[in-house]
Design a protein around this motif. Sequence first.
Motif, PDB file in Angstrom:
ATOM      1  N   THR A   2      -4.646  -3.859  -4.836  1.00 26.67           N
ATOM      2  CA  THR A   2      -4.742  -4.530  -3.387  1.00 26.67           C
ATOM      3  C   THR A   2      -5.276  -3.373  -2.266  1.00 26.67           C
ATOM      4  O   THR A   2      -4.743  -2.192  -2.245  1.00 26.67           O
ATOM      5  CB  THR A   2      -3.418  -4.931  -3.072  1.00 26.67           C
ATOM      6  OG1 THR A   2      -3.034  -5.828  -3.769  1.00 26.67           O
ATOM      7  CG2 THR A   2      -3.396  -5.374  -1.399  1.00 26.67           C
ATOM      8  N   VAL A  26      -5.053   7.675   1.097  1.00 25.00           N
ATOM      9  CA  VAL A  26      -4.001   6.702   0.616  1.00 25.00           C
ATOM     10  C   VAL A  26      -4.905   5.813  -0.210  1.00 25.00           C
ATOM     11  O   VAL A  26      -5.935   5.016   0.460  1.00 25.00           O
ATOM     12  CB  VAL A  26      -3.106   5.773   1.645  1.00 25.00           C
ATOM     13  CG1 VAL A  26      -2.484   4.919   0.985  1.00 25.00           C
ATOM     14  CG2 VAL A  26      -2.550   6.893   2.344  1.00 25.00           C
ATOM     15  N   ASN A  28      -4.881   2.843  -1.137  1.00 25.93           N
ATOM     16  CA  ASN A  28      -4.725   1.096  -0.931  1.00 25.93           C
ATOM     17  C   ASN A  28      -4.929   1.067   0.314  1.00 25.93           C
ATOM     18  O   ASN A  28      -4.893  -0.188   0.851  1.00 25.93           O
ATOM     19  CB  ASN A  28      -3.121   0.823  -1.192  1.00 25.93           C
ATOM     20  CG  ASN A  28      -2.677   0.879  -2.560  1.00 25.93           C
ATOM     21  OD1 ASN A  28      -1.901   2.103  -2.721  1.00 25.93           O
ATOM     22  ND2 ASN A  28      -2.750  -0.073  -3.056  1.00 25.93           N
ATOM     23  N   ASP A  99       7.361  -1.853  11.580  1.00 29.02           N
ATOM     24  CA  ASP A  99       7.362  -0.566  11.036  1.00 29.02           C
ATOM     25  C   ASP A  99       6.773   0.440  11.959  1.00 29.02           C
ATOM     26  O   ASP A  99       6.006  -0.015  12.866  1.00 29.02           O
ATOM     27  CB  ASP A  99       6.678  -0.564   9.769  1.00 29.02           C
ATOM     28  CG  ASP A  99       7.010   0.693   8.858  1.00 29.02           C
ATOM     29  OD1 ASP A  99       7.927   1.286   9.201  1.00 29.02           O
ATOM     30  OD2 ASP A  99       6.641   0.732   7.534  1.00 29.02           O
ATOM     31  N   GLU A 108       4.406  11.626   4.200  1.00 25.09           N
ATOM     32  CA  GLU A 108       5.344  10.999   3.626  1.00 25.09           C
ATOM     33  C   GLU A 108       5.555   9.395   4.449  1.00 25.09           C
ATOM     34  O   GLU A 108       5.862   8.505   3.698  1.00 25.09           O
ATOM     35  CB  GLU A 108       6.539  11.526   3.577  1.00 25.09           C
ATOM     36  CG  GLU A 108       7.636  10.861   2.817  1.00 25.09           C
ATOM     37  CD  GLU A 108       8.903  11.662   2.690  1.00 25.09           C
ATOM     38  OE1 GLU A 108       9.932  11.180   2.412  1.00 25.09           O
ATOM     39  OE2 GLU A 108       8.819  12.941   2.943  1.00 25.09           O
ATOM     40  N   GLN A 111       2.681   6.875   4.059  1.00 28.93           N
ATOM     41  CA  GLN A 111       2.921   6.355   2.724  1.00 28.93           C
ATOM     42  C   GLN A 111       3.939   5.188   2.494  1.00 28.93           C
ATOM     43  O   GLN A 111       3.683   4.330   2.071  1.00 28.93           O
ATOM     44  CB  GLN A 111       3.064   7.392   1.601  1.00 28.93           C
ATOM     45  CG  GLN A 111       2.920   6.765   0.199  1.00 28.93           C
ATOM     46  CD  GLN A 111       1.581   6.118  -0.177  1.00 28.93           C
ATOM     47  OE1 GLN A 111       0.531   6.991  -0.204  1.00 28.93           O
ATOM     48  NE2 GLN A 111       1.501   4.888  -0.613  1.00 28.93           N
ATOM     49  N   ARG A 112       4.975   5.586   3.340  1.00 26.75           N
ATOM     50  CA  ARG A 112       6.209   4.605   3.276  1.00 26.75           C
ATOM     51  C   ARG A 112       5.837   3.295   4.140  1.00 26.75           C
ATOM     52  O   ARG A 112       6.100   1.978   3.704  1.00 26.75           O
ATOM     53  CB  ARG A 112       7.430   5.046   3.727  1.00 26.75           C
ATOM     54  CG  ARG A 112       8.670   4.324   3.720  1.00 26.75           C
ATOM     55  CD  ARG A 112       9.855   4.680   4.479  1.00 26.75           C
ATOM     56  NE  ARG A 112       9.593   4.208   6.003  1.00 26.75           N
ATOM     57  CZ  ARG A 112      10.562   4.398   6.788  1.00 26.75           C
ATOM     58  NH1 ARG A 112      11.672   4.849   6.579  1.00 26.75           N
ATOM     59  NH2 ARG A 112      10.376   4.064   8.126  1.00 26.75           N
ATOM     60  N   VAL A 114       2.794   2.085   4.418  1.00 24.91           N
ATOM     61  CA  VAL A 114       1.631   1.339   3.814  1.00 24.91           C
ATOM     62  C   VAL A 114       2.370   0.831   2.689  1.00 24.91           C
ATOM     63  O   VAL A 114       2.071  -0.513   2.156  1.00 24.91           O
ATOM     64  CB  VAL A 114       0.586   2.369   3.161  1.00 24.91           C
ATOM     65  CG1 VAL A 114      -0.457   1.508   2.273  1.00 24.91           C
ATOM     66  CG2 VAL A 114      -0.111   2.862   4.359  1.00 24.91           C
ATOM     67  N   ASP A 115       3.261   1.330   1.842  1.00 26.96           N
ATOM     68  CA  ASP A 115       3.863   0.563   0.733  1.00 26.96           C
ATOM     69  C   ASP A 115       4.846  -0.666   1.287  1.00 26.96           C
ATOM     70  O   ASP A 115       4.706  -1.763   0.775  1.00 26.96           O
ATOM     71  CB  ASP A 115       5.147   1.443   0.022  1.00 26.96           C
ATOM     72  CG  ASP A 115       4.216   2.735  -0.709  1.00 26.96           C
ATOM     73  OD1 ASP A 115       3.125   2.433  -0.909  1.00 26.96           O
ATOM     74  OD2 ASP A 115       5.190   3.634  -0.857  1.00 26.96           O
ATOM     75  N   ARG A 116       5.410  -0.499   2.430  1.00 27.98           N
ATOM     76  CA  ARG A 116       5.806  -1.687   3.053  1.00 27.98           C
ATOM     77  C   ARG A 116       4.812  -2.744   3.384  1.00 27.98           C
ATOM     78  O   ARG A 116       5.231  -3.868   3.176  1.00 27.98           O
ATOM     79  CB  ARG A 116       6.886  -1.280   4.345  1.00 27.98           C
ATOM     80  CG  ARG A 116       7.951  -0.615   4.237  1.00 27.98           C
ATOM     81  CD  ARG A 116       8.699  -0.082   5.291  1.00 27.98           C
ATOM     82  NE  ARG A 116       9.968   0.358   5.076  1.00 27.98           N
ATOM     83  CZ  ARG A 116      10.853   0.923   6.088  1.00 27.98           C
ATOM     84  NH1 ARG A 116      10.573   0.677   7.547  1.00 27.98           N
ATOM     85  NH2 ARG A 116      12.059   1.512   6.004  1.00 27.98           N
ATOM     86  N   LEU A 118       2.183  -3.213   2.026  1.00 26.85           N
ATOM     87  CA  LEU A 118       1.950  -3.823   0.636  1.00 26.85           C
ATOM     88  C   LEU A 118       2.806  -5.029   0.119  1.00 26.85           C
ATOM     89  O   LEU A 118       2.170  -6.021  -0.349  1.00 26.85           O
ATOM     90  CB  LEU A 118       1.617  -2.822  -0.482  1.00 26.85           C
ATOM     91  CG  LEU A 118       0.285  -1.856  -0.279  1.00 26.85           C
ATOM     92  CD1 LEU A 118       0.448  -0.617  -1.388  1.00 26.85           C
ATOM     93  CD2 LEU A 118      -0.978  -2.803  -0.472  1.00 26.85           C
ATOM     94  N   GLU A 119       4.007  -4.534   0.384  1.00 26.76           N
ATOM     95  CA  GLU A 119       4.914  -5.571   0.106  1.00 26.76           C
ATOM     96  C   GLU A 119       5.028  -6.850   0.836  1.00 26.76           C
ATOM     97  O   GLU A 119       5.026  -8.038   0.137  1.00 26.76           O
ATOM     98  CB  GLU A 119       6.437  -4.798   0.073  1.00 26.76           C
ATOM     99  CG  GLU A 119       6.809  -3.739  -0.963  1.00 26.76           C
ATOM    100  CD  GLU A 119       8.019  -3.193  -0.473  1.00 26.76           C
ATOM    101  OE1 GLU A 119       8.764  -3.556   0.156  1.00 26.76           O
ATOM    102  OE2 GLU A 119       8.225  -2.224  -1.290  1.00 26.76           O
TER     103      GLU A 119
END
Length: 276
Positions: A2, A26, A28, A99, A108, A111-112, A114-116, A118-119
């Motif tokens: 994604t 990153v 994604n 966020d 860091e 990245q956190r 972006v990860d959230r 994506l979820e």
Amino acid sequence: MTILKTIIVDDEPLALKLLAAKLKKVPNVEVIAQCSNGREAINAVIELAPDLLFLDIQMPGLSGLDVVKQLQNDTMPLIVFATAYEQYALEAFDAYAVDYVLKPIDDERIQRAVDRALERFAIKSDEQSENKREVIGAIAHIDQKHDKTVTWMADESTHQDPQSVDIKNRKIVIKDRDEIHLLKQQDIQWIDAAGDYVCVHALGETHVKRCTLKEMLVELDETQFKRVHRSTIVNLDFIDKVIPHTKGEFFLMMGEYDKIKVSRNYKDVVKTFLTN
């Protein structure tokens, strides 16, 4: 994999350059636009339909919070605020699942975020399409921290008798931070819903009112205010231009800046307006 189409917004050129460089690492994320102020950000979101918006809060003119208020709920991307904001605001963001990354920004934290994103992006539901709800809830919470006294902005009582006041002349009551505004309906340009709140745009300002869109419709003159999206109402008097869009959709130009998307389900409202 994604890929999140991303717009970044900051009024400081060096901060914008730094954020772009960090996001480039990153995999994604694809940065599709960089904006230096709130007005540019709004236009870019409307034109490019990003999935994610990294948004600085403290900007001259339109702040990051103002940008959110002026974006339609149904077209608003996921938001990550970049901020050095006060602690009570960060507590509000945490409480409403909004966020943020603190300045100075580190890899860091990005990245956190972006990860959230994506979820949340992976969730295909009505909750996913209402990104504005959480942010407006946090903004309302922040505003409550500023409440000290109440200043009356008009002489009329807020207790209006529906039987004695014609609906066209009935004013809309909005408690906004330390003031209570009584807005004339003819001054309201458009209204956008965000869960249990609505953003009322009038006379160049945006006011947040705690009520649902359904409750708001009851207060308005139905001959003047029409629904053009599941979360958006417009005042027909403020439509300056109708711009055809893809797949039977339209954009409405409301004054110099506001561009409102009309969904296919409500296109007949625009057609009726144009033929009358």
